[in-house]
Design an enzyme around this catalytic site. Structure first.
Site, mmCIF file in Angstrom:
data_model
loop_
_atom_site.group_PDB
_atom_site.id
_atom_site.type_symbol
_atom_site.label_atom_id
_atom_site.label_comp_id
_atom_site.label_asym_id
_atom_site.label_seq_id
_atom_site.Cartn_x
_atom_site.Cartn_y
_atom_site.Cartn_z
ATOM 1 N N SER A 240 -5.413 1.785 1.891
ATOM 2 C CA SER A 240 -4.772 0.505 1.571
ATOM 3 C C SER A 240 -3.338 0.459 2.133
ATOM 4 C CB SER A 240 -4.834 0.303 0.056
ATOM 5 O OG SER A 240 -4.509 -1.010 -0.282
ATOM 6 N N ASP B 298 -14.356 -7.119 0.481
ATOM 7 C CA ASP B 298 -12.970 -6.740 0.185
ATOM 8 C C ASP B 298 -12.102 -8.002 0.178
ATOM 9 O OD1 ASP B 298 -10.361 -5.778 0.191
ATOM 10 O OD2 ASP B 298 -10.849 -4.037 1.428
ATOM 11 N N HIS C 176 -12.361 -3.536 -2.370
ATOM 12 C CA HIS C 176 -11.234 -2.779 -1.809
ATOM 13 C C HIS C 176 -11.262 -1.302 -2.200
ATOM 14 C CE1 HIS C 176 -7.445 -2.964 0.306
ATOM 15 N NE2 HIS C 176 -6.802 -2.380 -0.682
HETATM 16 C C1 MLT Z 1 -0.457 -3.844 1.369
HETATM 17 O O1 MLT Z 1 0.423 -4.416 0.787
HETATM 18 O O2 MLT Z 1 -0.283 -2.892 2.124
HETATM 19 C C2 MLT Z 1 -1.819 -4.373 1.132
HETATM 20 O O3 MLT Z 1 -1.732 -5.581 0.476
HETATM 21 C C3 MLT Z 1 -2.672 -3.447 0.386
HETATM 22 C C4 MLT Z 1 -2.051 -3.032 -0.893
HETATM 23 O O4 MLT Z 1 -2.138 -3.757 -1.893
HETATM 24 O O5 MLT Z 1 -1.489 -1.966 -0.931
#
Ligand code: MLT
Length: 204
Positions: free
Chosen positions: A102, A152, A183
């Site tokens: 992520s 996702d 996700h």
């Molecule tokens: C990010 O901010 O990198 C993406 O939205 C994924 C997350 O929630 O970390």
């Protein structure tokens, strides 16, 4: 940067650079790393920014909307940290494979977008396109695994496909695993990442 380094049994195996998701810590991906490459050295890092107390690797303005100036600044900060860590812990700077989930996958993607030869490879679990409108360096020597979910909500399939084609356009060898879920990082996705890693790097 706050981090842990664990020296592995096999000095030739790629060093795994672990990059957690939002709200995670440098401990989160250790079990995944021992599944992917139990003999590798591990460098695991905690993101330097916090959002409501949650560690992240760069700021965002809203979910999925990145603060691009901060992303560029933090990408360079991590890049410089890797240079220093390779000196300090005496590992081969050219032999790093990132494993990110992520937000951690997004900063790993940003390293690939900004610096030639930065990573030997990357396992990106649920990444987004980190930045648009920049020319990517030549990535012919990089092998990249993308783990994606058909459902996702944070990273929809068309964004995964866009990232895949940007990386392929720069010459990277990209393989994408599609799970049926959202996700979250599932066990079958982690196993697919392990199998991919072993296919590419088992001889090193
Ligand atoms: C990010 O901010 O990198 C993406 O939205 C994924 C997350 O929630 O970390």
């Amino acid at each position: 940067m706050r981090h842990l380094f664990k020296k592995g049994r096999n000095e030739k195996a790629p060093v795994l650079l672990l990059l957690h998701g939002t709200g995670g810590t440098e401990e989160d991906l250790l079990p995944l790393a021992s599944m992917i490459s139990p003999e590798s050295s591990i460098l695991t890092v905690r993101g330097n920014v916090t959002e409501n107390g949650m560690p992240r690797f760069f700021r965002r303005l809203a979910e999925g909307v990145f603060d691009e100036e901060d992303l560029k600044f933090r990408t360079k900060e991590l890049h410089d940290f890797l240079d220093h860590a390779a000196d300090e812990y005496e590992f081969d700077r050219q032999n790093i494979v990132a494993v990110g989930y992520s937000n951690g996958a997004n900063i790993a993607g940003s390293l690939l977008f900004h610096y030639k030869g930065e990573l030997r490879g990357a396992i990106l679990h649920h990444p987004m396109v980190p930045l648009r409108g920049i020319t990517l360096p030549n990535l012919e020597n990089a092998a990249i695994f993308i783990g994606a979910g058909k459902n996702d909500p944070i990273c929809p399939p068309q964004e995964t496909e866009e990232l895949e084609s940007l990386l392929q356009g720069a010459g990277a060898n990209v393989e994408t695993y599609w799970g049926d879920y959202g996700h979250q990082l599932t066990q079958p996705e982690a196993e697919a990442a392990r199998d991919w890693f072993q296919k590419y790097y088992s001889k090193s």
